[in-house]
Design a protein around this motif. Structure first.
Motif, PDB file in Angstrom:
ATOM      1  N   GLY A 288       0.816  -1.211   0.000  1.00 39.97           N
ATOM      2  CA  GLY A 288       0.000   0.000   0.000  1.00 39.97           C
ATOM      3  C   GLY A 288       0.849   1.260   0.000  1.00 39.97           C
ATOM      4  O   GLY A 288       0.477   2.274  -0.606  1.00 39.97           O
ATOM      5  N   LYS A 289       2.011   1.217   0.653  1.00 34.69           N
ATOM      6  CA  LYS A 289       2.894   2.384   0.675  1.00 34.69           C
ATOM      7  C   LYS A 289       3.373   2.732  -0.728  1.00 34.69           C
ATOM      8  O   LYS A 289       3.491   3.908  -1.082  1.00 34.69           O
ATOM      9  CB  LYS A 289       4.085   2.114   1.590  1.00 34.69           C
ATOM     10  CG  LYS A 289       3.727   2.021   3.071  1.00 34.69           C
ATOM     11  CD  LYS A 289       4.951   1.700   3.908  1.00 34.69           C
ATOM     12  CE  LYS A 289       4.585   1.578   5.386  1.00 34.69           C
ATOM     13  NZ  LYS A 289       5.758   1.220   6.218  1.00 34.69           N
TER      14      LYS A 289
ATOM     15  N   TRP B 137       1.745   2.148  -3.514  1.00 33.49           N
ATOM     16  CA  TRP B 137       0.612   2.750  -4.232  1.00 33.49           C
ATOM     17  C   TRP B 137       0.429   4.208  -3.790  1.00 33.49           C
ATOM     18  O   TRP B 137       0.111   5.083  -4.600  1.00 33.49           O
ATOM     19  CB  TRP B 137      -0.657   1.947  -3.976  1.00 33.49           C
ATOM     20  CG  TRP B 137      -0.727   0.665  -4.754  1.00 33.49           C
ATOM     21  CD1 TRP B 137      -0.165  -0.531  -4.418  1.00 33.49           C
ATOM     22  CD2 TRP B 137      -1.391   0.452  -5.998  1.00 33.49           C
ATOM     23  NE1 TRP B 137      -0.434  -1.481  -5.369  1.00 33.49           N
ATOM     24  CE2 TRP B 137      -1.192  -0.914  -6.353  1.00 33.49           C
ATOM     25  CE3 TRP B 137      -2.140   1.265  -6.839  1.00 33.49           C
ATOM     26  CZ2 TRP B 137      -1.712  -1.461  -7.517  1.00 33.49           C
ATOM     27  CZ3 TRP B 137      -2.673   0.710  -8.010  1.00 33.49           C
ATOM     28  CH2 TRP B 137      -2.451  -0.637  -8.336  1.00 33.49           C
ATOM     29  N   GLU B 138       0.625   4.472  -2.491  1.00 32.10           N
ATOM     30  CA  GLU B 138       0.497   5.844  -1.996  1.00 32.10           C
ATOM     31  C   GLU B 138       1.561   6.746  -2.595  1.00 32.10           C
ATOM     32  O   GLU B 138       1.295   7.912  -2.912  1.00 32.10           O
ATOM     33  CB  GLU B 138       0.611   5.858  -0.462  1.00 32.10           C
ATOM     34  CG  GLU B 138      -0.606   5.273   0.248  1.00 32.10           C
ATOM     35  CD  GLU B 138      -0.419   5.246   1.755  1.00 32.10           C
ATOM     36  OE1 GLU B 138       0.731   5.485   2.194  1.00 32.10           O
ATOM     37  OE2 GLU B 138      -1.390   4.995   2.469  1.00 32.10           O
ATOM     38  N   GLU B 139       2.790   6.244  -2.765  1.00 29.53           N
ATOM     39  CA  GLU B 139       3.871   7.040  -3.352  1.00 29.53           C
ATOM     40  C   GLU B 139       3.525   7.466  -4.769  1.00 29.53           C
ATOM     41  O   GLU B 139       3.967   8.523  -5.237  1.00 29.53           O
ATOM     42  CB  GLU B 139       5.179   6.243  -3.344  1.00 29.53           C
ATOM     43  CG  GLU B 139       5.740   6.018  -1.952  1.00 29.53           C
ATOM     44  CD  GLU B 139       6.970   5.121  -1.969  1.00 29.53           C
ATOM     45  OE1 GLU B 139       7.382   4.716  -3.087  1.00 29.53           O
ATOM     46  OE2 GLU B 139       7.512   4.832  -0.904  1.00 29.53           O
ATOM     47  N   ARG B 140       2.734   6.642  -5.468  1.00 24.40           N
ATOM     48  CA  ARG B 140       2.333   6.987  -6.835  1.00 24.40           C
ATOM     49  C   ARG B 140       1.055   7.832  -6.856  1.00 24.40           C
ATOM     50  O   ARG B 140       0.575   8.194  -7.936  1.00 24.40           O
ATOM     51  CB  ARG B 140       2.106   5.711  -7.655  1.00 24.40           C
ATOM     52  CG  ARG B 140       3.354   4.858  -7.814  1.00 24.40           C
ATOM     53  CD  ARG B 140       3.192   3.885  -8.968  1.00 24.40           C
ATOM     54  NE  ARG B 140       2.104   2.955  -8.762  1.00 24.40           N
ATOM     55  CZ  ARG B 140       2.245   1.726  -8.265  1.00 24.40           C
ATOM     56  NH1 ARG B 140       3.448   1.294  -7.901  1.00 24.40           N
ATOM     57  NH2 ARG B 140       1.209   0.920  -8.125  1.00 24.40           N
ATOM     58  N   GLY B 141       0.498   8.120  -5.662  1.00 23.02           N
ATOM     59  CA  GLY B 141      -0.690   8.951  -5.591  1.00 23.02           C
ATOM     60  C   GLY B 141      -1.942   8.263  -6.078  1.00 23.02           C
ATOM     61  O   GLY B 141      -2.870   8.921  -6.549  1.00 23.02           O
ATOM     62  N   GLU B 142      -2.021   6.935  -5.943  1.00 16.14           N
ATOM     63  CA  GLU B 142      -3.183   6.187  -6.414  1.00 16.14           C
ATOM     64  C   GLU B 142      -3.956   5.631  -5.223  1.00 16.14           C
ATOM     65  O   GLU B 142      -3.421   5.439  -4.130  1.00 16.14           O
ATOM     66  CB  GLU B 142      -2.747   5.057  -7.343  1.00 16.14           C
ATOM     67  CG  GLU B 142      -2.010   5.550  -8.584  1.00 16.14           C
ATOM     68  CD  GLU B 142      -1.636   4.404  -9.505  1.00 16.14           C
ATOM     69  OE1 GLU B 142      -2.505   3.547  -9.751  1.00 16.14           O
ATOM     70  OE2 GLU B 142      -0.492   4.380  -9.971  1.00 16.14           O
ATOM     71  N   ALA B 143      -5.216   5.318  -5.445  1.00 14.41           N
ATOM     72  CA  ALA B 143      -6.058   4.756  -4.386  1.00 14.41           C
ATOM     73  C   ALA B 143      -5.521   3.390  -3.976  1.00 14.41           C
ATOM     74  O   ALA B 143      -5.129   2.587  -4.818  1.00 14.41           O
ATOM     75  CB  ALA B 143      -7.500   4.632  -4.875  1.00 14.41           C
ATOM     76  N   VAL B 144      -5.500   3.124  -2.672  1.00 10.29           N
ATOM     77  CA  VAL B 144      -4.924   1.882  -2.169  1.00 10.29           C
ATOM     78  C   VAL B 144      -5.916   1.070  -1.353  1.00 10.29           C
ATOM     79  O   VAL B 144      -5.538   0.129  -0.667  1.00 10.29           O
ATOM     80  CB  VAL B 144      -3.677   2.168  -1.299  1.00 10.29           C
ATOM     81  CG1 VAL B 144      -2.587   2.801  -2.134  1.00 10.29           C
ATOM     82  CG2 VAL B 144      -4.056   3.084  -0.123  1.00 10.29           C
TER      83      VAL B 144
END
Length: 309
Positions: free
Chosen positions: A284-285, A287-294
């Motif tokens: 999930g981290k 995905w968060e770095e790419r600014g996408e919903a996780v």
């Protein structure tokens, strides 16, 4: 002079009809059109003619030269074609003869087992995924709940290449890379080469492992148990007996070892377990770095199981 040109023309025609190869044709060209050729020498006699006859004689000589050159080129083309056809005929294969039976070696036993395993899992709906053999510490350890001081790292000798890059020691990095690029559901098998020295692999550091991973919203341990029992019976036969024993793996919880009853008693074949929530947190981290919903990989929203050997 005109009679001489007619004789030269006749000699050339006779010689040309008898030229059977390119070497003979080249000698013919030199004999008639070379610096000392018959036609060339006849042109040098033009000074012996009256002045009013010289232009007409020169035209006849030049016309005859053009005629000879054209005839020589046509004959050369014909001879080259014949030479090529002869070469093809000499090296051609008689396709009417029976062919030689080739030697077909069977698959290596380990490769045959791998093929059988993959086919069995594909029949259950699994797709095949492979990852890079050179991995980073993040994918090989950190993202799989192996912090730098985790004692499980001591269970294997890792071959580092440069910096935090290393030769893949197990199959799970493929699972992490897939989770970082694809939202669930996930249902894959990864037959890959791994390199490490382990207590179970004390001689050769390179070995083949395969990993099965299933991710979704409603998976529990009974799903893992049912999938494994069906898979084992496909490989070992419908009467195969399966035993689950509690075990530990950093990236699954709970975890188990799987045994199959063999001719000499119980035989351990693989390890398995439910994917540890910390693995979902680490994914999930990314995905968060790419600014996408996780939300799809939130530990409270997803579950899954894995097994490998």
């Amino acid at each position: 002079m005109t009679q001489d040109l007619q004789n030269i023309s006749k000699q050339f025609s006779d010689a040309l009809s008898k030229s059977a190869d390119l070497d003979t044709l080249e000698r013919l060209r030199v004999d008639f059109l070379g610096k000392k050729g018959l036609l060339t020498l006849s042109l040098r006699t033009i000074g012996q003619l009256p002045a009013d006859e010289r232009p007409a004689f020169g035209e006849k000589v030049n016309a005859l030269r053009c005629e000879f050159e054209t005839a020589l080129q046509d004959r050369k083309t014909t001879l080259e074609e014949k030479a090529m056809q002869a070469s093809i005929a000499a090296s051609s294969v008689d396709i009417s003869l029976p062919g030689r039976r080739g030697f077909s070696a069977p698959l290596h036993p380990l490769r045959q087992i791998e093929t059988d395993l993959v086919r069995a899992l594909q029949s259950l709906g699994f797709s095949v995924e492979r990852g890079p053999e050179i991995e980073t510490d993040h994918y090989n350890f950190e993202s799989l709940n192996f912090p730098a001081d985790h004692p499980a790292r001591d269970m294997q000798d890792t071959f580092f290449v440069k910096g935090d890059h290393l030769l893949r020691t197990h199959t799970s990095p493929v699972q992490v890379r897939l989770m970082e690029s694809q939202k669930p559901p996930v249902q894959v098998v990864s037959p890959v080469e791994c390199i490490a020295m382990t207590p179970m692999q004390p001689i050769l550091p390179c070995f083949i492992r395969w990993k099965v991973c299933v991710l979704g919203q409603t998976f529990h341990f009974p799903h893992l148990k049912g999938t494994l029992e069906a898979f084992v019976k496909m490989i070992f036969g419908s009467k195969a007996h399966v035993r689950f024993r509690p075990s530990f793996f950093p990236f699954t919880e709970p975890s188990a070892e799987i045994d199959v009853m063999g001719p000499n008693g119980w035989m351990e074949i693989l390890g398995c377990g439910m994917v540890d929530p910390n693995v979902f947190v680490n994914v999930g981290k990314k995905w968060e770095e790419r600014g996408e919903a996780v939300i799809s990989y939130a530990p409270e929203k997803i579950s899954g199981f894995a097994f490998d050997c």
